[in-house]
Write a protein that holds these residues in place. Structure first.
Motif, short mmCIF file in Angstrom:
data_model
loop_
_atom_site.label_atom_id
_atom_site.label_comp_id
_atom_site.label_asym_id
_atom_site.label_seq_id
_atom_site.Cartn_x
_atom_site.Cartn_y
_atom_site.Cartn_z
N HIS A 113 44.08 42.15 31.77
CA HIS A 113 42.69 41.88 31.41
C HIS A 113 42.35 42.66 30.14
O HIS A 113 42.67 43.84 30.04
N LEU A 130 39.33 44.08 27.75
CA LEU A 130 37.90 44.39 27.67
C LEU A 130 37.53 44.57 26.21
O LEU A 130 38.07 45.44 25.53
N GLN A 140 32.05 50.94 33.41
CA GLN A 140 32.97 49.92 32.91
C GLN A 140 34.41 50.25 33.31
O GLN A 140 35.15 49.36 33.75
N ALA A 167 36.57 47.91 35.87
CA ALA A 167 37.78 47.26 35.37
C ALA A 167 38.99 47.61 36.22
O ALA A 167 39.78 46.74 36.59
N HIS A 216 38.58 46.11 39.76
CA HIS A 216 38.78 44.66 39.73
C HIS A 216 40.27 44.32 39.64
O HIS A 216 40.74 43.42 40.35
N LEU A 254 38.05 36.69 35.63
CA LEU A 254 38.43 37.69 34.63
C LEU A 254 39.93 37.95 34.73
O LEU A 254 40.46 38.04 35.83
N GLY A 255 40.57 38.12 33.62
CA GLY A 255 41.98 38.45 33.60
C GLY A 255 42.87 37.31 34.06
O GLY A 255 42.39 36.21 34.34
N LEU A 276 44.06 46.22 29.91
CA LEU A 276 44.38 46.84 31.18
C LEU A 276 45.45 46.01 31.87
O LEU A 276 45.29 44.81 32.04
#
Length: 168
Positions: free
Chosen positions: A110, A112, A124, A128, A131, A94-95, A65
């Motif tokens: 990021h 997944l 999810q 994602a 976020h 994250l990311g 992403l």
């Protein structure tokens, strides 16, 4: 969660691009299917419209992403931006933020890792995307402080985090 309940909930999962299409349609966000394994769209954040791109790598069961806040970095600001990105990335769980060498465009990225079935749930997908937008919103001011405000990377990050903490 029983195995039967888990199996039922997995029944609602879908291929990553299909699930992202469903999310974008449900939210009324403009999007474009770029290929069987790629989708692009636009999401309004607090500071700017962000270009969102998702690329599905079937062979690895990884959905990448990308969220682009449409920030282009001039050559004379690259060193300061790399320093700021390093400070910002220390804040992330994250990311990470990156600067594409082609075009000097700032982005949040990021990956997944999905299960063996390669399916994505709506929760999810939603988490994602939200976020990615939240992280772009959280640090957008810091990037602008360096690019346009003449602040050092440390000053820019401190200013952005203070501003974010003060929001209601």
């Amino acid at each position: 969660m029983t195995s039967e309940t888990h199996a039922e909930s997995r029944h609602d999962d879908a291929a990553p691009v299909d699930m992202l299409i469903a999310l974008f349609e449900a939210r009324g966000w403009p999007y474009e299917v770029i290929g069987e394994d790629e989708i692009g769209g636009e999401v309004q954040g607090a500071w700017a419209k962000y270009q969102l791109r998702a690329i599905w790598r079937r062979e690895d069961n990884v959905l990448q992403l990308l969220c682009l806040p449409e920030v282009k970095v001039a050559d004379d600001k690259r060193v300061a931006m790399f320093e700021l990105m390093s400070l910002v990335n220390e804040q992330l769980w994250l990311g990470h933020f990156d600067l594409w060498s082609a075009g000097s465009v700032l982005l949040y990225r990021h990956g997944l890792m999905l299960g063996d079935d390669g399916l994505l749930s709506i929760s999810q997908a939603q988490m994602a995307v939200e976020h990615a937008v939240e992280e772009c919103d959280r640090f957008y001011p810091a990037f602008q402080f360096v690019l346009w405000g003449g602040r050092t990377p440390a000053e820019a990050l401190a200013g952005a985090l203070v501003d974010a903490a003060g929001e209601a």
